[in-house]
Design a protein around this motif. Structure first.
Motif, short mmCIF file in Angstrom:
data_model
loop_
_atom_site.label_atom_id
_atom_site.label_comp_id
_atom_site.label_asym_id
_atom_site.label_seq_id
_atom_site.Cartn_x
_atom_site.Cartn_y
_atom_site.Cartn_z
N LEU A 50 9.84 15.40 -18.44
CA LEU A 50 9.60 14.47 -19.55
C LEU A 50 9.15 13.12 -19.02
O LEU A 50 8.16 12.54 -19.49
N THR A 84 5.61 13.44 -17.55
CA THR A 84 4.57 13.59 -18.57
C THR A 84 4.30 12.27 -19.27
O THR A 84 3.15 11.93 -19.57
N ASN A 85 5.35 11.51 -19.53
CA ASN A 85 5.16 10.19 -20.13
C ASN A 85 4.35 9.28 -19.21
O ASN A 85 3.49 8.53 -19.67
N ARG A 103 2.31 15.74 -25.41
CA ARG A 103 3.28 14.83 -26.01
C ARG A 103 3.02 14.62 -27.50
O ARG A 103 3.94 14.30 -28.25
N ASP A 139 9.17 16.80 -29.12
CA ASP A 139 9.60 16.31 -27.81
C ASP A 139 9.16 17.24 -26.67
O ASP A 139 9.82 17.33 -25.63
N TYR A 186 6.86 18.62 -23.50
CA TYR A 186 6.26 17.96 -22.33
C TYR A 186 5.82 19.02 -21.32
O TYR A 186 6.10 20.22 -21.48
#
Length: 202
Positions: free
Chosen positions: A65, A68-69, A83, A92, A94
């Motif tokens: 997560l 990926t952000n 996303r 949510d 990812y």
């Protein structure tokens, strides 16, 4: 939402949390149930990133997560698409980190091919229990029919992107081969598959 072990599915591959239960892993001292998305809505294709520049914050082997952000913030179209997705009512999703992707291969291997049992393929300190080095025979092809090669949820027997940047080279990221299990680095500009996941704390 936090779960307890009594609320987890008994079987790997069982419908759960908007997708399918893929196993248990640890991220930052916390334990999570990993959920792989339905193939129809959760399979993405694209480049890890158009640039070969390093992406700060995308180096974690367990926290997909966060990776990926970081990818999305750096302009990755693949990460932004994952996303932005809403699958079975959840938003949510990812791209799995290297260790999360390995756990999916270990538990939901689509093929009956022998594994690539060289170097350190299969070692996974983040999974519960800890993943050990592959042998040619283990992991075996999954017993979950839907995830076997040709099944409607099976991960295609090709390499898939993880969200983990390859440490020795900012121009590459880790991949997992879903035919025979090799973990290798691919150039970020390559077109590849990514299967979205989400997680629930236990």
């Amino acid at each position: 939402m936090n779960l307890n072990t009594n609320t987890l599915p008994v079987a790997i591959g069982a419908a759960f949390g908007g997708g399918f239960f893929a196993g248990v892993n640890q991220v930052g001292g916390k334990t999570y149930a990993l959920i792989v998305s339905p193939k129809l809505f959760g399979e993405f294709k694209g480049r890890w990133h158009a640039s070969k520049e390093s992406v700060p914050g995308a180096e974690d082997y367990a926290d997909g997560l966060a990776n990926t952000n970081a990818m999305a913030a750096a302009g990755s179209d693949l990460a932004k698409a994952v996303r932005a997705s809403v699958i079975e009512g959840f938003d949510d999703w990812y791209v799995p980190a290297r260790d999360e992707l390995e756990l999916i291969y270990r538990n939901l291997k689509p093929t009956a091919q022998e594994n690539y049992a060289s170097f350190r393929d299969g070692e996974n300190p983040s999974s519960v229990p800890m993943g050990r080095h592959y042998t040619e025979e283990l992991p075996a092809q999954t017993s979950v029919d839907e995830f076997r090669e040709g099944g409607n949820q099976a991960l295609d027997a090709v390499w898939h992107w993880s969200s983990t940047q390859y440490g020795p080279s900012s121009s590459h990221a880790w991949t997992q081969y879903f035919d025979y299990g090799s973990q290798y680095d691919g150039h970020k500009s390559y077109e590849g598959r990514a299967r979205a996941v989400r997680r629930l704390e236990i």
